[in-house]
Design a protein around this motif. Structure first.
Motif, PDB file in Angstrom:
ATOM      1  N   HIS A  93      43.577 -19.124  25.984  1.00 43.32           N
ATOM      2  CA  HIS A  93      43.366 -20.371  26.726  1.00 43.32           C
ATOM      3  C   HIS A  93      44.384 -21.434  26.309  1.00 43.32           C
ATOM      4  O   HIS A  93      44.186 -22.623  26.557  1.00 43.32           O
ATOM      5  CB  HIS A  93      41.942 -20.891  26.518  1.00 43.32           C
ATOM      6  CG  HIS A  93      40.935 -20.254  27.430  1.00 43.32           C
ATOM      7  ND1 HIS A  93      40.622 -18.916  27.378  1.00 43.32           N
ATOM      8  CD2 HIS A  93      40.187 -20.769  28.440  1.00 43.32           C
ATOM      9  CE1 HIS A  93      39.710 -18.641  28.296  1.00 43.32           C
ATOM     10  NE2 HIS A  93      39.440 -19.742  28.957  1.00 43.32           N
ATOM     11  N   GLY A  94      45.452 -21.020  25.669  1.00 38.07           N
ATOM     12  CA  GLY A  94      46.525 -21.939  25.323  1.00 38.07           C
ATOM     13  C   GLY A  94      46.232 -22.860  24.164  1.00 38.07           C
ATOM     14  O   GLY A  94      46.939 -23.851  23.964  1.00 38.07           O
ATOM     15  N   GLN A 109      49.274 -27.072  27.051  1.00 35.27           N
ATOM     16  CA  GLN A 109      50.409 -27.886  27.461  1.00 35.27           C
ATOM     17  C   GLN A 109      50.553 -27.819  28.975  1.00 35.27           C
ATOM     18  O   GLN A 109      50.478 -26.744  29.579  1.00 35.27           O
ATOM     19  CB  GLN A 109      51.707 -27.406  26.806  1.00 35.27           C
ATOM     20  CG  GLN A 109      52.920 -28.248  27.206  1.00 35.27           C
ATOM     21  CD  GLN A 109      54.229 -27.736  26.632  1.00 35.27           C
ATOM     22  OE1 GLN A 109      54.264 -26.678  25.992  1.00 35.27           O
ATOM     23  NE2 GLN A 109      55.307 -28.459  26.837  1.00 35.27           N
ATOM     24  N   ASN A 110      50.747 -28.963  29.600  1.00 35.32           N
ATOM     25  CA  ASN A 110      50.920 -29.015  31.041  1.00 35.32           C
ATOM     26  C   ASN A 110      52.191 -28.252  31.426  1.00 35.32           C
ATOM     27  O   ASN A 110      53.290 -28.638  31.031  1.00 35.32           O
ATOM     28  CB  ASN A 110      51.018 -30.468  31.502  1.00 35.32           C
ATOM     29  CG  ASN A 110      51.193 -30.602  32.996  1.00 35.32           C
ATOM     30  OD1 ASN A 110      51.073 -29.626  33.730  1.00 35.32           O
ATOM     31  ND2 ASN A 110      51.470 -31.809  33.452  1.00 35.32           N
ATOM     32  N   ALA A 140      46.021 -19.064  33.086  1.00 33.35           N
ATOM     33  CA  ALA A 140      45.945 -20.232  33.963  1.00 33.35           C
ATOM     34  C   ALA A 140      45.804 -21.502  33.129  1.00 33.35           C
ATOM     35  O   ALA A 140      45.218 -21.503  32.041  1.00 33.35           O
ATOM     36  CB  ALA A 140      44.770 -20.090  34.924  1.00 33.35           C
ATOM     37  N   TYR A 141      46.350 -22.578  33.666  1.00 31.68           N
ATOM     38  CA  TYR A 141      46.313 -23.878  33.003  1.00 31.68           C
ATOM     39  C   TYR A 141      44.867 -24.323  32.817  1.00 31.68           C
ATOM     40  O   TYR A 141      44.051 -24.236  33.732  1.00 31.68           O
ATOM     41  CB  TYR A 141      47.076 -24.880  33.867  1.00 31.68           C
ATOM     42  CG  TYR A 141      47.134 -26.294  33.360  1.00 31.68           C
ATOM     43  CD1 TYR A 141      47.370 -26.584  32.021  1.00 31.68           C
ATOM     44  CD2 TYR A 141      46.989 -27.371  34.244  1.00 31.68           C
ATOM     45  CE1 TYR A 141      47.460 -27.883  31.577  1.00 31.68           C
ATOM     46  CE2 TYR A 141      47.082 -28.676  33.815  1.00 31.68           C
ATOM     47  CZ  TYR A 141      47.312 -28.938  32.482  1.00 31.68           C
ATOM     48  OH  TYR A 141      47.400 -30.238  32.043  1.00 31.68           O
ATOM     49  N   THR A 142      44.550 -24.795  31.623  1.00 29.90           N
ATOM     50  CA  THR A 142      43.209 -25.318  31.360  1.00 29.90           C
ATOM     51  C   THR A 142      43.294 -26.670  30.678  1.00 29.90           C
ATOM     52  O   THR A 142      44.140 -26.882  29.805  1.00 29.90           O
ATOM     53  CB  THR A 142      42.381 -24.360  30.489  1.00 29.90           C
ATOM     54  OG1 THR A 142      41.114 -24.961  30.197  1.00 29.90           O
ATOM     55  CG2 THR A 142      43.076 -24.014  29.187  1.00 29.90           C
ATOM     56  N   SER A 178      43.394 -23.990  39.527  1.00 22.83           N
ATOM     57  CA  SER A 178      42.582 -22.803  39.250  1.00 22.83           C
ATOM     58  C   SER A 178      41.306 -23.158  38.505  1.00 22.83           C
ATOM     59  O   SER A 178      40.212 -22.688  38.860  1.00 22.83           O
ATOM     60  CB  SER A 178      43.392 -21.787  38.445  1.00 22.83           C
ATOM     61  OG  SER A 178      44.561 -21.393  39.138  1.00 22.83           O
ATOM     62  N   GLU A 179      41.420 -23.961  37.474  1.00 23.92           N
ATOM     63  CA  GLU A 179      40.242 -24.303  36.686  1.00 23.92           C
ATOM     64  C   GLU A 179      39.269 -25.152  37.495  1.00 23.92           C
ATOM     65  O   GLU A 179      38.051 -24.959  37.421  1.00 23.92           O
ATOM     66  CB  GLU A 179      40.659 -25.036  35.416  1.00 23.92           C
ATOM     67  CG  GLU A 179      39.497 -25.302  34.478  1.00 23.92           C
ATOM     68  CD  GLU A 179      39.955 -25.729  33.111  1.00 23.92           C
ATOM     69  OE1 GLU A 179      39.597 -25.055  32.126  1.00 23.92           O
ATOM     70  OE2 GLU A 179      40.679 -26.758  33.007  1.00 23.92           O
TER      71      GLU A 179
END
Length: 683
Positions: free
Chosen positions: A321-322, A361-362, A418-420, A487-488
Motif C-alpha cells: 500500500h506504499g 506518494q502522489n 493503486a494510489y492510496t 481507484s480508492e
C-alpha cells in the motif's frame, strides 16, 4: 457508565477523571478571579460523547516541572450549580497544557467550565455541550470548517458563527464544530520580508524558533517550532472565542505537519527528505493543543504525550500500500492515531479519517510525469487515471507505455499498487465502520476534497491556444486530494452500493472553496451513478484559487479563471469552467450574460455538481434529521481584515442544499435554495 466504573477506568488509563454529580449541584467554593494573561490561549473542549468530554487550557508557570489546576464544571455560567470539581496536572513537558476528562454528565446538555491555579488566578469561562444519546431522535446540527490562516487573513467566520449561535432558538443552536484540518499553517511569512500577498496584509506571528527558510516561508524544524505556531494561531481572539463557545471535534490535514508532506516525508521543491523526528514533533504539538480522544503510542493518559525516540533514516522500501517499512517511519507515524468515529444521537455517525499519515506518494508529483508537461492548466484525465490505478488499471492490464497526444513514456506505475491516501488498516476500518453503522446518516469527514475538479478543454474554440488539447476528452485540475484517488474512492463508494447503504455523506475542507454535489465513483463518459452526497466548505480565511487568479498575468485562457471589467470587482469564471464547461466561461467572460453562459453548458462535464464557488470563505452548517439532511453554506466577504462589528461583517450569500433520505439503489436528489445574497456564477 456509573461513577465507580468511570473512575476505575480513568485511573487504569492514567487519565484524570472528573465525575459530575447529577443530583446535588452546589455553589463554587473556589476563590477565582479571571486572569486571561495567566491563561494566554484561553480554554477549549473537545470530542464530546453522551456523558463525557475533554476540557483543555494552558497555564504557563515560571518554575518547576509540574503544577496543578482546579477544574470546575457547572450547569450555569455563574458557577452556582457546580457538578464536578477536581485537580488536574499541568506539566512543563506538555508545554504547560492541561487536559481533564469529565464524566457523569447529562446528554445533550450545556455546561460551563473554568480552571483556577493555587493563587486564585483563573481562566476565562468556557461553554461546552455533551452529545445526545444514541437513541435521541432529535435532529443533530453542527458546523464544519477548515483552513484558518492567521498569517494572511482574519477569522471573521468564527465571529459570525458565534454571533448567529447566540441568537438562534434552542433547536437551531450548534452542537459542536467539526474542524477538518489546517488548524495551523506551518508555513509562516514574516511581514518584514513579505508585507503583502495578493491584496492581503501579512500579519506577524513572531519568529519560529530554529525555523527553516523555504522560499518566502519559514517552517518548524522541531517541537518548539510547532508549539510556537499553535500558540500564534490560538492567540487570535476569534479562534480563542470559538474554542471557548463550542466543543470542537478535530482531525488534521497537511499543514499540521508539512504542506507537501506525507507519512514521515517532507518535500520542498523537488527535494524529498525523511523527517521522522519532525513527524513525531508535529503529532505531539497537535495532541497538546487540540483537546481530543485520539490514541497515542505512549498510552492514553492526558497529562503528556510521551514522544517515541526516532531518527531520520532513509525510507526506501514500501509495503503493498506504499507505506514506508523503515522502522523509524512506522514508529513516527504510529506515535498518534487520529482517525476515529463518534455517535451523535439516532441520526449521525461521524467518521473521521487521516489522509496524510498513511498516504502513498502522489504519483502525479513524481519526476516520471515531467514528460507530460503540456501548456494547459489542466491534465488529461486519462493520464491521471493510468498513474492512479497502477497495476490495477484496465482490470489488471495497464499499458506498458503511456501515450498522451504526441508524447510517450514508459508506464512507471504498471507494477505498482493503486494510489492510496487511506492506507490498508485505516481503509479496512473505514469500510467496517460504514457498513455496520445503524445511524440514519453516515457522515464521513474526509478532510480534503472528494468531488472531481475537472473541465472540458476538448471544447475550446480552435485557435484560442497555440497547442491542440492532447487529451482524448476531459482535463482534471489534478492535485493530491481524494478526488485524484480514482481507484480508492471508487472502492469506498462501491462498498456503499454493495451493502445497500443510504444516508452516505462526505464532508470536506482544504480546497478553500464551497462545493455541493454527489458522491459518484465515475463521471461521463464512463457513467454516472451516485451513491451519496458530498459537500466541501470554504476556508475560514486562507486564500484560494479564484483569488490567486485575479493576479495571474494575461494569457489566452485567463477568461476561464477570472473576468475583469473596469470599475467592477473581478468575477470568478473558474466556477463556470468547472460546473458548466469552457464554453460557458468564455461566453460569460465575453458578454457578462449569465443566461447565455448557462445555455452553453456541457451537461457531461459536471453532473456531480450542484454548486461551486472557488472564491468562498466561511463555514457550513449541517442539520441531520430522521428523513432529511440540510447543508447550509454561510459565505462571508473576503476576510482581509478583522471585522469591526460583532457579527463578523457582511455575508456574500447563504445557500441551502437539502436532500430527503433516499432508498438504497436510488440516487439522492439535492434541492437548492438561495436564502441570502447572490451566487449566480456558482449554480
Amino acid at each position: 457508565m456509573d461513577r465507580r466504573r468511570f473512575l476505575t477506568s480513568a485511573a487504569s488509563l492514567g487519565i484524570i477523571g472528573v465525575w459530575a454529580t447529577r443530583s446535588a449541584a452546589v455553589p463554587s467554593r473556589v476563590v477565582w478571579r479571571e486572569d486571561r494573561a495567566s491563561f494566554p490561549q484561553g480554554v477549549a473542549s473537545g470530542d464530546p460523547d453522551d456523558h463525557s468530554l475533554v476540557l483543555w487550557t494552558r497555564r504557563p508557570f515560571d518554575q518547576g516541572e509540574r503544577q496543578a489546576l482546579t477544574v470546575e464544571v457547572a450547569r450555569d455560567a455563574d458557577f452556582r450549580c457546580v457538578v464536578a470539581k477536581a485537580r488536574a496536572p499541568v506539566l512543563a513537558a506538555a508545554d504547560w497544557t492541561c487536559r481533564a476528562l469529565v464524566g457523569g454528565l447529562l446528554p445533550a446538555t450545556t455546561y460551563w467550565y473554568r480552571f483556577t491555579d493555587d493563587s486564585g488566578a483563573g481562566s476565562r469561562i468556557g461553554r461546552t455541550i455533551t452529545a445526545p444519546r444514541a437513541s435521541d431522535p432529535r435532529p443533530v446540527r453542527f458546523a464544519f470548517v477548515s483552513c484558518n490562516s492567521v498569517n494572511e487573513g482574519a477569522q471573521n467566520a468564527f465571529r459570525r458563527m458565534i454571533w448567529e449561535d447566540e441568537r438562534a432558538p434552542a433547536d437551531r443552536k450548534l452542537g459542536f464544530v467539526l474542524h477538518l484540518g489546517d488548524f495551523i499553517y506551518e508555513v509562516v511569512e514574516y511581514p518584514d520580508e513579505v508585507s503583502h500577498r495578493y491584496s492581503r496584509t501579512v500579519y506577524d506571528l513572531g519568529r519560529i524558533p530554529d525555523g527553516r527558510k523555504v522560499g518566502n516561508f519559514h517552517v518548524p524544524t522541531n517541537l518548539a517550532g510547532y508549539r510556537h505556531v499553535y500558540r500564534a494561531h490560538i492567540d487570535d481572539p476569534d479562534i480563542q472565542d470559538a474554542r471557548a463557545h463550542f466543543p470542537f471535534v478535530c482531525i488534521g490535514d497537511n499543514h499540521e505537519f508539512s504542506w507537501l508532506g506525507w507519512q514521515s516525508f517532507i518535500r520542498y521543491g523537488s527535494k524529498i527528505e525523511s523527517a521522522q523526528p519532525l513527524r513525531v514533533a508535529a503529532n505531539q504539538a497537535w495532541w497538546e493543543y487540540i483537546p481530543s480522544r485520539v490514541r497515542k503510542a505512549s498510552g492514553p493518559g492526558l497529562d503528556q504525550f510521551g514522544p517515541p525516540a526516532v531518527t531520520s533514516a532513509p525510507i526506501d522500501t514500501f509495503d503493498d500500500h506504499g507505506f514506508g517499512t523503515e522502522a523509524n517511519n512506522r514508529t513516527a507515524v504510529g506515535s498518534m492515531t487520529a482517525y476515529r468515529a463518534m455517535r451523535y444521537g439516532k441520526h449521525v455517525d461521524l467518521i473521521l479519517t487521516d489522509f496524510h499519515s498513511y498516504a502513498m506518494q502522489n504519483p502525479g508529483d513524481r519526476p516520471e510525469t515531467d514528460v507530460f508537461d503540456f501548456n494547459f492548466p489542466v491534465v488529461p484525465q486519462e493520464l491521471m487515471e493510468i498513474i492512479d490505478a497502477g497495476k490495477d488499471y484496465a482490470g489488471g492490464n495497464p499499458p506498458a507505455t503511456i501515450t498522451i497526444g504526441d508524447k510517450s513514456a514508459p508506464n512507471f506505475r504498471k507494477d505498482e499498487p493503486a494510489y492510496t491516501l487511506l492506507g490498508r488498516e485505516q481503509k479496512a476500518w473505514l469500510k467496517e465502520r460504514l457498513t455496520r453503522s445503524a445511524a440514519t446518516w453516515k457522515i464521513w469527514g474526509a478532510t480534503n476534497g472528494t468531488l472531481d475538479m475537472r473541465t472540458d478543454p476538448q471544447n475550446l474554440p480552435a485557435g484560442l491556444t497555440k497547442d491542440k488539447w492532447p487529451g482524448k476528452d476531459f482535463g482534471t485540475f489534478g492535485g493530491s486530494d481524494f478526488s485524484s484517488a480514482f481507484s480508492e474512492r471508487a472502492e469506498i463508494y462501491d462498498t456503499i452500493r454493495d451493502h445497500k447503504l443510504s444516508g452516505f455523506v462526505t464532508i470536506s475542507g482544504d480546497r478553500h472553496s464551497f462545493w455541493a454535489g454527489y458522491a459518484a465513483p465515475k463521471l461521463p463518459p464512463a457513467g454516472f451513478d451516485p451513491v451519496g452526497l458530498s459537500f466541501i466548505t470554504g476556508s475560514i480565511s486562507a486564500p484560494g484559487l479564484a483569488e490567486a487568479a485575479e493576479y495571474y498575468k494575461d494569457f489566452p485562457l485567463l477568461p476561464l479563471f477570472v473576468r475583469k471589467t473596469p470599475g467592477a470587482a473581478p468575477e470568478a469564471t473558474i466556477n463556470l469552467t468547472i460546473k458548466h464547461g469552457v464554453r460557458a466561461a468564455l461566453e460569460y467572460s465575453a458578454s457578462g450574460d449569465i443566461a447565455k453562459a448557462r445555455a452553453a453548458t456541457n451537461p457531461d462535464v459536471a453532473p456531480h455538481l450542484e454548486f461551486v464557488d472557488m472564491a468562498g470563505h466561511g463555514y457550513a452548517v449541517v442539520s441531520a434529521g430522521s428523513d432529511a439532511i440540510d447543508t447550509e453554506f454561510i459565505c462571508i466577504v473576503r476576510p482581509i481584515a478583522r471585522a469591526a462589528t460583532p457579527d463578523g461583517g457582511p455575508l456574500r450569500y447563504r445557500v441551502s442544499h437539502r436532500a430527503r433520505l433516499w432508498q438504497p439503489g436510488t440516487p439522492p436528489r439535492l434541492e437548492q435554495r438561495m436564502l441570502e445574497g447572490d451566487a449566480k456564477l456558482s449554480v
